[in-house]
Each structure stands twice: as C-alpha cells, then as structure tokens.
Design a protein around this motif. Structure first.
Motif, PDB file in Angstrom:
ATOM      1  N   GLY A 187      23.681  41.119 126.678  1.00 45.52           N
ATOM      2  CA  GLY A 187      21.899  41.317 126.461  1.00 45.52           C
ATOM      3  C   GLY A 187      21.239  40.948 127.349  1.00 45.52           C
ATOM      4  O   GLY A 187      19.895  41.045 127.851  1.00 45.52           O
ATOM      5  N   ILE A 188      22.766  40.796 128.466  1.00 43.42           N
ATOM      6  CA  ILE A 188      21.341  40.294 129.982  1.00 43.42           C
ATOM      7  C   ILE A 188      22.358  41.129 131.217  1.00 43.42           C
ATOM      8  O   ILE A 188      23.755  41.270 131.123  1.00 43.42           O
ATOM      9  CB  ILE A 188      21.701  38.943 130.072  1.00 43.42           C
ATOM     10  N   LEU A 189      20.939  41.726 131.902  1.00 43.51           N
ATOM     11  CA  LEU A 189      22.072  42.386 132.710  1.00 43.51           C
ATOM     12  C   LEU A 189      21.308  41.994 133.969  1.00 43.51           C
ATOM     13  O   LEU A 189      19.786  41.344 134.415  1.00 43.51           O
ATOM     14  CB  LEU A 189      21.645  44.265 132.768  1.00 43.51           C
ATOM     15  N   VAL A 190      22.533  41.927 135.314  1.00 46.14           N
ATOM     16  CA  VAL A 190      21.629  40.970 136.244  1.00 46.14           C
ATOM     17  C   VAL A 190      22.498  41.865 137.494  1.00 46.14           C
ATOM     18  O   VAL A 190      23.114  42.734 137.384  1.00 46.14           O
ATOM     19  CB  VAL A 190      22.980  39.731 136.302  1.00 46.14           C
ATOM     20  N   PHE A 191      22.025  42.420 138.104  1.00 47.44           N
ATOM     21  CA  PHE A 191      20.964  43.693 139.671  1.00 47.44           C
ATOM     22  C   PHE A 191      21.343  42.121 140.814  1.00 47.44           C
ATOM     23  O   PHE A 191      19.684  41.727 141.264  1.00 47.44           O
ATOM     24  CB  PHE A 191      20.609  44.543 139.155  1.00 47.44           C
ATOM     25  N   ASP A 192      21.639  41.901 141.912  1.00 46.67           N
ATOM     26  CA  ASP A 192      21.683  40.955 143.186  1.00 46.67           C
ATOM     27  C   ASP A 192      21.750  42.594 144.194  1.00 46.67           C
ATOM     28  O   ASP A 192      22.764  42.860 144.325  1.00 46.67           O
ATOM     29  CB  ASP A 192      22.521  40.751 143.319  1.00 46.67           C
ATOM     30  N   ILE A 249      17.973  39.943 140.064  1.00 42.25           N
ATOM     31  CA  ILE A 249      16.707  40.341 138.795  1.00 42.25           C
ATOM     32  C   ILE A 249      17.892  40.591 137.404  1.00 42.25           C
ATOM     33  O   ILE A 249      18.785  40.530 137.439  1.00 42.25           O
ATOM     34  CB  ILE A 249      16.820  42.025 139.238  1.00 42.25           C
ATOM     35  N   VAL A 250      16.609  39.636 136.944  1.00 43.57           N
ATOM     36  CA  VAL A 250      18.013  39.560 135.410  1.00 43.57           C
ATOM     37  C   VAL A 250      16.566  40.601 134.217  1.00 43.57           C
ATOM     38  O   VAL A 250      15.431  39.959 134.308  1.00 43.57           O
ATOM     39  CB  VAL A 250      18.089  38.114 135.105  1.00 43.57           C
ATOM     40  N   LEU A 251      17.601  41.446 133.868  1.00 42.89           N
ATOM     41  CA  LEU A 251      17.058  41.627 132.659  1.00 42.89           C
ATOM     42  C   LEU A 251      17.495  40.779 131.110  1.00 42.89           C
ATOM     43  O   LEU A 251      18.944  41.104 131.275  1.00 42.89           O
ATOM     44  CB  LEU A 251      17.134  43.739 132.781  1.00 42.89           C
ATOM     45  N   VAL A 252      16.890  40.547 130.360  1.00 46.61           N
ATOM     46  CA  VAL A 252      17.296  40.202 128.806  1.00 46.61           C
ATOM     47  C   VAL A 252      16.613  41.263 127.933  1.00 46.61           C
ATOM     48  O   VAL A 252      15.737  41.791 127.235  1.00 46.61           O
ATOM     49  CB  VAL A 252      16.523  38.622 129.064  1.00 46.61           C
ATOM     50  N   ARG A 253      17.378  42.094 127.099  1.00 46.33           N
ATOM     51  CA  ARG A 253      17.159  41.848 125.481  1.00 46.33           C
ATOM     52  C   ARG A 253      17.392  40.970 124.701  1.00 46.33           C
ATOM     53  O   ARG A 253      18.736  40.651 124.228  1.00 46.33           O
ATOM     54  CB  ARG A 253      18.303  42.871 125.237  1.00 46.33           C
ATOM     55  N   PHE A 254      16.413  40.331 124.022  1.00 49.22           N
ATOM     56  CA  PHE A 254      16.559  39.469 123.043  1.00 49.22           C
ATOM     57  C   PHE A 254      16.657  39.797 121.263  1.00 49.22           C
ATOM     58  O   PHE A 254      16.414  40.627 121.388  1.00 49.22           O
ATOM     59  CB  PHE A 254      14.741  38.540 123.501  1.00 49.22           C
ATOM     60  N   GLU A 285      13.263  51.362 128.473  1.00 45.67           N
ATOM     61  CA  GLU A 285      13.142  49.612 128.755  1.00 45.67           C
ATOM     62  C   GLU A 285      14.968  49.599 128.445  1.00 45.67           C
ATOM     63  O   GLU A 285      15.773  48.250 128.451  1.00 45.67           O
ATOM     64  CB  GLU A 285      12.884  49.119 128.212  1.00 45.67           C
ATOM     65  N   ARG A 286      15.064  50.633 127.111  1.00 42.11           N
ATOM     66  CA  ARG A 286      16.561  50.603 126.472  1.00 42.11           C
ATOM     67  C   ARG A 286      16.826  49.511 125.632  1.00 42.11           C
ATOM     68  O   ARG A 286      17.534  48.931 125.691  1.00 42.11           O
ATOM     69  CB  ARG A 286      18.057  50.913 126.861  1.00 42.11           C
ATOM     70  N   GLY A 287      15.462  48.555 124.987  1.00 45.88           N
ATOM     71  CA  GLY A 287      15.570  47.086 123.985  1.00 45.88           C
ATOM     72  C   GLY A 287      15.399  45.966 125.334  1.00 45.88           C
ATOM     73  O   GLY A 287      15.672  44.819 125.367  1.00 45.88           O
ATOM     74  N   TYR A 288      15.645  46.294 127.152  1.00 46.09           N
ATOM     75  CA  TYR A 288      15.594  45.195 127.891  1.00 46.09           C
ATOM     76  C   TYR A 288      14.161  45.329 128.008  1.00 46.09           C
ATOM     77  O   TYR A 288      13.206  45.627 129.516  1.00 46.09           O
ATOM     78  CB  TYR A 288      16.625  45.717 129.007  1.00 46.09           C
ATOM     79  N   LEU A 289      13.508  44.593 127.579  1.00 50.27           N
ATOM     80  CA  LEU A 289      12.080  43.922 127.186  1.00 50.27           C
ATOM     81  C   LEU A 289      11.544  42.983 128.180  1.00 50.27           C
ATOM     82  O   LEU A 289      10.042  42.979 128.680  1.00 50.27           O
ATOM     83  CB  LEU A 289      11.023  43.743 126.262  1.00 50.27           C
TER      84      LEU A 289
END
Length: 109
Positions: free
Chosen positions: A94-99, A5-10, A51-55
C-alpha cells in the motif's frame, strides 16, 4: 537535490486522527538530519481524481543521495516507516516510493 515521494493507500479503518499523528511524527525528524531540506505531507486535493486509492503522501527533499541514505538509516525514520507500513492497505503493497533527482533553481538540468 533528491525529491523523495511517498504515496500511501491507508487501510479503510485508519482514522484521520491516526493519519494526522503519523504525519506529525514524520515532521519531528525535521532539523535532526543535515541535508534534509523540507517535508510536505497531507491528503491529495487533485481535481483529476486519479489517485487510485493513494490519497495521502509526503515529499521530502534532500540535498543529495547521501542525505537520503542517512534519513533511511535514522532510527526515527525506521520507527515511522514501520508504523506507516502497519497502517497501509496490504502493508508495504500500500506504499509507493519514487526518488527523483530534481534540479534546484539556477542549476543545470
């Protein structure tokens, strides 16, 4: 199965067209790697709006840890990852990764 799972705040200046192009590039790796089961990507549509900016983000499902490792080492992933970091707010920050090891239907927990 491993759910990557990868979330990105551009960065605010990154256009929708650039984001669409990034996700199109991501999907080009589908079918190239054994053990890559699926990729789903897009913009959050959460009614909770926390989302706290991780849209934006994506989920890639892999058959096992070895398949995820092969993906991480693949040149297409490295190229995509560099572009993603370049467009994320604060770069890697600006990137979160969760495996997440996830059970597939019919397998024990």
């Amino acid at each position: 199965m491993i759910r990557h799972i990868v979330l990105v705040r551009f960065q605010p200046a990154v256009s929708s067209a650039v984001i669409d192009d990034l996700f199109a590039e991501l999907h080009q790796i589908e079918g190239k790697l054994p053990g890559l089961l699926s990729i789903t990507s897009g913009r959050s549509e959460s009614p909770e709006r926390i989302e706290r900016g991780y849209l934006h983000g994506f989920v890639a499902d892999f058959s096992n840890w070895e398949a995820l490792e092969a993906y991480q080492q693949h040149p297409d992933h490295k190229r995509f990852g560099a572009r993603l970091v370049a467009h994320a707010e604060g770069g890697l920050d600006g990137i979160l990764v969760f495996d997440l090891p996830a059970q597939t239907e019919g397998s024990p927990t």
